[in-house]
Design a protein around this motif. Sequence first.
Motif, PDB file in Angstrom:
ATOM      1  N   GLY A   1       0.595  -0.960  -0.131  1.00  0.00           N
ATOM      2  CA  GLY A   1       0.059   0.030   0.065  1.00  0.00           C
ATOM      3  C   GLY A   1       0.662   1.185  -0.053  1.00  0.00           C
ATOM      4  O   GLY A   1       0.162   2.155   0.169  1.00  0.00           O
ATOM      5  N   TYR A   2       2.097   1.167  -0.019  1.00  0.00           N
ATOM      6  CA  TYR A   2       2.917   2.529  -0.303  1.00  0.00           C
ATOM      7  C   TYR A   2       4.347   2.014  -0.696  1.00  0.00           C
ATOM      8  O   TYR A   2       4.468   0.844  -1.126  1.00  0.00           O
ATOM      9  CB  TYR A   2       3.183   3.017   1.192  1.00  0.00           C
ATOM     10  N   THR A   3       5.154   2.940  -1.124  1.00  0.00           N
ATOM     11  CA  THR A   3       6.448   3.016  -1.762  1.00  0.00           C
ATOM     12  C   THR A   3       7.418   2.316  -0.732  1.00  0.00           C
ATOM     13  O   THR A   3       8.031   3.092  -0.124  1.00  0.00           O
ATOM     14  CB  THR A   3       6.646   4.013  -2.521  1.00  0.00           C
ATOM     15  N   TYR A   4       7.564   1.104  -0.754  1.00  0.00           N
ATOM     16  CA  TYR A   4       8.109   0.560   0.586  1.00  0.00           C
ATOM     17  C   TYR A   4       9.732   1.018   0.520  1.00  0.00           C
ATOM     18  O   TYR A   4      10.091   1.163   1.726  1.00  0.00           O
ATOM     19  CB  TYR A   4       8.288  -1.120  -0.008  1.00  0.00           C
ATOM     20  N   SER A   5      10.577   1.240  -0.408  1.00  0.00           N
ATOM     21  CA  SER A   5      11.727   1.516  -0.300  1.00  0.00           C
ATOM     22  C   SER A   5      11.962   3.211   0.258  1.00  0.00           C
ATOM     23  O   SER A   5      13.052   3.389   0.487  1.00  0.00           O
ATOM     24  CB  SER A   5      12.380   1.522  -1.634  1.00  0.00           C
ATOM     25  N   SER A   6      10.907   3.667   0.052  1.00  0.00           N
ATOM     26  CA  SER A   6      11.030   5.266   0.756  1.00  0.00           C
ATOM     27  C   SER A   6      10.778   5.172   2.138  1.00  0.00           C
ATOM     28  O   SER A   6      11.113   6.310   2.559  1.00  0.00           O
ATOM     29  CB  SER A   6       9.801   5.990   0.122  1.00  0.00           C
ATOM     30  N   TYR A   7      10.668   4.260   2.771  1.00  0.00           N
ATOM     31  CA  TYR A   7      10.182   4.274   4.222  1.00  0.00           C
ATOM     32  C   TYR A   7      11.326   3.601   5.271  1.00  0.00           C
ATOM     33  O   TYR A   7      12.077   2.704   4.575  1.00  0.00           O
ATOM     34  CB  TYR A   7       8.950   3.620   4.566  1.00  0.00           C
ATOM     35  N   CYS A   8      11.426   3.982   6.326  1.00  0.00           N
ATOM     36  CA  CYS A   8      12.221   3.256   7.250  1.00  0.00           C
ATOM     37  C   CYS A   8      11.248   2.213   7.963  1.00  0.00           C
ATOM     38  O   CYS A   8      10.024   2.512   8.186  1.00  0.00           O
ATOM     39  CB  CYS A   8      12.674   4.324   8.261  1.00  0.00           C
ATOM     40  N   MET A   9      12.007   1.258   8.239  1.00  0.00           N
ATOM     41  CA  MET A   9      11.053   0.298   8.808  1.00  0.00           C
ATOM     42  C   MET A   9      11.817  -0.333  10.095  1.00  0.00           C
ATOM     43  O   MET A   9      13.091  -0.251  10.385  1.00  0.00           O
ATOM     44  CB  MET A   9      11.190  -1.157   7.909  1.00  0.00           C
ATOM     45  N   GLY A  10      10.920  -0.810  11.258  1.00  0.00           N
ATOM     46  CA  GLY A  10      11.491  -1.248  12.470  1.00  0.00           C
ATOM     47  C   GLY A  10      10.775  -2.282  12.996  1.00  0.00           C
ATOM     48  O   GLY A  10       9.578  -2.598  12.685  1.00  0.00           O
ATOM     49  N   TRP A  11      11.301  -3.131  14.035  1.00  0.00           N
ATOM     50  CA  TRP A  11      10.600  -3.971  14.774  1.00  0.00           C
ATOM     51  C   TRP A  11      10.670  -3.460  16.295  1.00  0.00           C
ATOM     52  O   TRP A  11      11.714  -2.928  16.889  1.00  0.00           O
ATOM     53  CB  TRP A  11      11.459  -5.338  14.993  1.00  0.00           C
ATOM     54  N   PHE A  12       9.491  -3.631  16.732  1.00  0.00           N
ATOM     55  CA  PHE A  12       9.395  -3.146  18.154  1.00  0.00           C
ATOM     56  C   PHE A  12       8.790  -4.437  19.071  1.00  0.00           C
ATOM     57  O   PHE A  12       8.300  -5.332  18.378  1.00  0.00           O
ATOM     58  CB  PHE A  12       8.402  -1.987  18.223  1.00  0.00           C
ATOM     59  N   ARG A  13       8.997  -4.458  20.273  1.00  0.00           N
ATOM     60  CA  ARG A  13       8.422  -5.535  21.000  1.00  0.00           C
ATOM     61  C   ARG A  13       7.742  -4.858  22.201  1.00  0.00           C
ATOM     62  O   ARG A  13       8.277  -4.149  22.902  1.00  0.00           O
ATOM     63  CB  ARG A  13       9.309  -6.581  21.289  1.00  0.00           C
ATOM     64  N   GLN A  14       6.857  -5.826  22.858  1.00  0.00           N
ATOM     65  CA  GLN A  14       6.229  -5.490  24.114  1.00  0.00           C
ATOM     66  C   GLN A  14       5.931  -6.753  24.825  1.00  0.00           C
ATOM     67  O   GLN A  14       5.289  -7.668  24.455  1.00  0.00           O
ATOM     68  CB  GLN A  14       4.997  -4.699  23.977  1.00  0.00           C
ATOM     69  N   ALA A  15       6.649  -6.821  26.000  1.00  0.00           N
ATOM     70  CA  ALA A  15       6.394  -7.799  27.081  1.00  0.00           C
ATOM     71  C   ALA A  15       5.150  -7.654  27.921  1.00  0.00           C
ATOM     72  O   ALA A  15       4.738  -6.535  28.289  1.00  0.00           O
ATOM     73  CB  ALA A  15       7.723  -8.004  27.837  1.00  0.00           C
ATOM     74  N   PRO A  16       4.709  -8.415  28.620  1.00  0.00           N
ATOM     75  CA  PRO A  16       3.490  -8.060  29.350  1.00  0.00           C
ATOM     76  C   PRO A  16       3.830  -7.366  30.420  1.00  0.00           C
ATOM     77  O   PRO A  16       4.898  -7.694  31.267  1.00  0.00           O
ATOM     78  CB  PRO A  16       3.035  -9.627  29.944  1.00  0.00           C
ATOM     79  N   GLY A  17       3.254  -6.412  30.824  1.00  0.00           N
ATOM     80  CA  GLY A  17       3.400  -5.275  32.102  1.00  0.00           C
ATOM     81  C   GLY A  17       4.599  -4.431  31.547  1.00  0.00           C
ATOM     82  O   GLY A  17       5.126  -3.668  32.515  1.00  0.00           O
ATOM     83  N   LYS A  18       5.099  -4.405  30.412  1.00  0.00           N
ATOM     84  CA  LYS A  18       6.151  -3.471  30.137  1.00  0.00           C
ATOM     85  C   LYS A  18       5.946  -2.529  29.054  1.00  0.00           C
ATOM     86  O   LYS A  18       5.072  -2.865  28.192  1.00  0.00           O
ATOM     87  CB  LYS A  18       7.296  -4.250  29.747  1.00  0.00           C
ATOM     88  N   GLU A  19       6.617  -1.546  28.818  1.00  0.00           N
ATOM     89  CA  GLU A  19       6.263  -0.476  27.817  1.00  0.00           C
ATOM     90  C   GLU A  19       6.943  -1.382  26.432  1.00  0.00           C
ATOM     91  O   GLU A  19       7.889  -2.002  26.389  1.00  0.00           O
ATOM     92  CB  GLU A  19       7.044   0.837  28.062  1.00  0.00           C
ATOM     93  N   ARG A  20       6.269  -0.950  25.179  1.00  0.00           N
ATOM     94  CA  ARG A  20       6.861  -1.400  24.038  1.00  0.00           C
ATOM     95  C   ARG A  20       8.257  -0.576  23.851  1.00  0.00           C
ATOM     96  O   ARG A  20       8.543   0.715  24.212  1.00  0.00           O
ATOM     97  CB  ARG A  20       5.839  -0.771  22.681  1.00  0.00           C
ATOM     98  N   GLU A  21       9.096  -1.488  23.355  1.00  0.00           N
ATOM     99  CA  GLU A  21      10.463  -0.785  23.144  1.00  0.00           C
ATOM    100  C   GLU A  21      10.901  -1.115  21.704  1.00  0.00           C
ATOM    101  O   GLU A  21      10.545  -2.157  21.269  1.00  0.00           O
ATOM    102  CB  GLU A  21      11.530  -1.336  24.028  1.00  0.00           C
ATOM    103  N   GLY A  22      11.984  -0.397  21.103  1.00  0.00           N
ATOM    104  CA  GLY A  22      12.577  -0.575  19.715  1.00  0.00           C
ATOM    105  C   GLY A  22      13.407  -1.749  19.971  1.00  0.00           C
ATOM    106  O   GLY A  22      14.411  -1.756  20.762  1.00  0.00           O
TER     107      GLY A  22
END
Length: 122
Positions: free
Chosen positions: A26-47
């Motif tokens: 749905g968008y021009t993939y190569s123009s974007y920055c991509m990332g992975w984040f995670r969230q453990a139970p009871g914790k904030e989401r982190e990069g």
Amino acid sequence: QVQLVESGGGSVQSGGSLRPSCAASGYTYSSYCMGWFRQAPGKEREGVAAIYSDGSTTYADSVKGRFTISQDNAKNILYLQMNSLKREDTGMYYCAADVFVGRLWGGIANYWGQGTQVTVSS
């Protein structure tokens, strides 16, 4: 319509490996920055890791040397190779996309997937 769909999570024993992926559309993939984040139970989401439009990468200190972020621009797929997994790597893993690096790594990217669960047991 922008869509990010993660897959490839699962359950693994400590020391094992997984490679979740994120299919983008749905968008021009190569123009974007991509990332992975995670969230453990009871914790904030982190990069966890990010890859920028010039191909450079960045990692959280906790995963350096164990995780590798990569992408297939032809297929619009983002990967996260996770080796030497630890119990503390358990959580829901999300991929995200944004034009701006600051918004991405700041956790306020415009686009997010629904997540894929990673569970590491000892």
